[in-house]
Design a protein around this motif. Structure first.
Motif, mmCIF file in Angstrom:
data_model
loop_
_atom_site.group_PDB
_atom_site.id
_atom_site.type_symbol
_atom_site.label_atom_id
_atom_site.label_comp_id
_atom_site.label_asym_id
_atom_site.label_seq_id
_atom_site.Cartn_x
_atom_site.Cartn_y
_atom_site.Cartn_z
ATOM 1 N N THR A 1 -19.128 -90.657 -21.579
ATOM 2 C CA THR A 1 -20.325 -90.040 -22.147
ATOM 3 C C THR A 1 -20.405 -88.545 -21.866
ATOM 4 O O THR A 1 -21.287 -87.865 -22.399
ATOM 5 N N LYS A 2 -19.529 -88.034 -21.021
ATOM 6 C CA LYS A 2 -19.538 -86.618 -20.657
ATOM 7 C C LYS A 2 -18.310 -85.951 -21.279
ATOM 8 O O LYS A 2 -17.182 -86.204 -20.863
ATOM 9 N N LYS A 3 -18.542 -85.073 -22.258
ATOM 10 C CA LYS A 3 -17.415 -84.518 -23.008
ATOM 11 C C LYS A 3 -17.399 -82.992 -23.091
ATOM 12 O O LYS A 3 -16.383 -82.409 -23.488
ATOM 13 N N THR A 4 -18.495 -82.343 -22.742
ATOM 14 C CA THR A 4 -18.554 -80.891 -22.834
ATOM 15 C C THR A 4 -18.331 -80.311 -21.438
ATOM 16 O O THR A 4 -19.144 -80.529 -20.541
ATOM 17 N N TYR A 5 -17.257 -79.584 -21.255
ATOM 18 C CA TYR A 5 -16.799 -79.294 -19.895
ATOM 19 C C TYR A 5 -16.688 -77.805 -19.564
ATOM 20 O O TYR A 5 -16.533 -76.950 -20.435
ATOM 21 N N LEU A 6 -16.780 -77.560 -18.256
ATOM 22 C CA LEU A 6 -16.361 -76.311 -17.642
ATOM 23 C C LEU A 6 -15.115 -76.610 -16.836
ATOM 24 O O LEU A 6 -15.051 -77.644 -16.160
ATOM 25 N N LEU A 7 -14.142 -75.714 -16.844
ATOM 26 C CA LEU A 7 -12.903 -75.924 -16.103
ATOM 27 C C LEU A 7 -12.895 -74.985 -14.899
ATOM 28 O O LEU A 7 -13.054 -73.770 -15.039
ATOM 29 N N ILE A 8 -12.692 -75.574 -13.710
ATOM 30 C CA ILE A 8 -12.829 -74.833 -12.460
ATOM 31 C C ILE A 8 -11.542 -74.968 -11.651
ATOM 32 O O ILE A 8 -11.007 -76.072 -11.514
#
Length: 235
Positions: free
Chosen positions: A37-44
């Protein structure tokens, strides 16, 4: 016969050099029920001392983004839009030396395939003498083996990709892990830049899923999946 053995040996070396090496990769992934359900991401970046300005991280980040985009993930345009924080960690272990033994065949004469006898007769009065000569055609083959030892150096290469519920973090500052994917490989190359796209290609079908076990994957650098991760054109 010696020349023939040399030719065979050179042919084998040329054949091995022309073959792309295969990388044996292991993928192990865990995911919670809400992972999809979680698809919009920040990459760290997850490595200590590494920031977004690190050139190596930027290169590896692009490989991972191609995997994520292929799985339907969307890079957030801002922190407010993100519901998922993905932490990328990677590394390579110290070289490990391993001793191994092997045997090589020895070649030589194994017998006789044919024999030819010829001679001359000389007559002196009532006496005849015969001189004969016999020539043998030998056969060649494996006569035994010799034992040898060698040393092989291997490296452990790994990537750890972890997804956190960023919505929860923004609300409570709790780090709630919702999936984690570990990709690893052991081999002769100590060049992580070379191996990283292969690790990413191996992870693509399994990232952010629950594999239930470690999944073995075998890939070469010429595989289309690896080329796609590198951004190269495929045939």
């Amino acid at each position: 016969m010696r020349n023939l053995i040399v030719i065979i040996f050179i042919t084998l070396l040329v054949g091995c050099a022309a073959t792309q090496p295969s990388f044996s990769v292991s993928v192990d992934s865990l995911a919670s029920p809400i992972a999809a359900t979680k698809k919009t991401y920040l990459l760290i970046p997850g490595n200590k001392g590494v920031s977004h300005n690190d050139l190596q991280f930027q290169e590896y980040e692009n490989y991972l983004k191609r995997v994520l985009n292929g799985r339907g993930y969307i890079a957030a345009s801002s922190e407010e839009d993100a519901d998922l924080a993905i932490v990328l960690s990677y590394g390579i272990g110290d070289p490990q030396k391993q001793q191994y033994s092997y045997s090589l065949p020895t070649w030589g004469k194994t017998g006789v395939s044919s024999a030819n006898t010829y001679g001359t007769a000389t007559t002196y009065g009532n006496t005849t003498s015969v001189n004969t000569t016999t020539t043998y055609t030998p056969t060649y083959g494996v006569t035994g083996s010799t034992n040898h030892t060698g040393t092989r150096t291997t490296f452990f290469r790994y990537v750890l990709i972890t997804g956190y519920d960023y919505t929860e973090f923004k609300q409570s500052e709790k780090e709630v892990q919702i999936w984690t994917t570990t990709v690893s490989s052991t081999g002769s190359s100590g060049d992580l830049r070379r191996v990283f796209p292969v690790l990413m290609a191996a992870s693509e079908p399994y990232i952010a899923t629950n594999t239930g076990q470690k999944i073995p994957v075998s890939l070469s650098e010429s595989d289309n999946t690896v080329k796609i991760i590198k951004g190269q054109a495929v045939e």
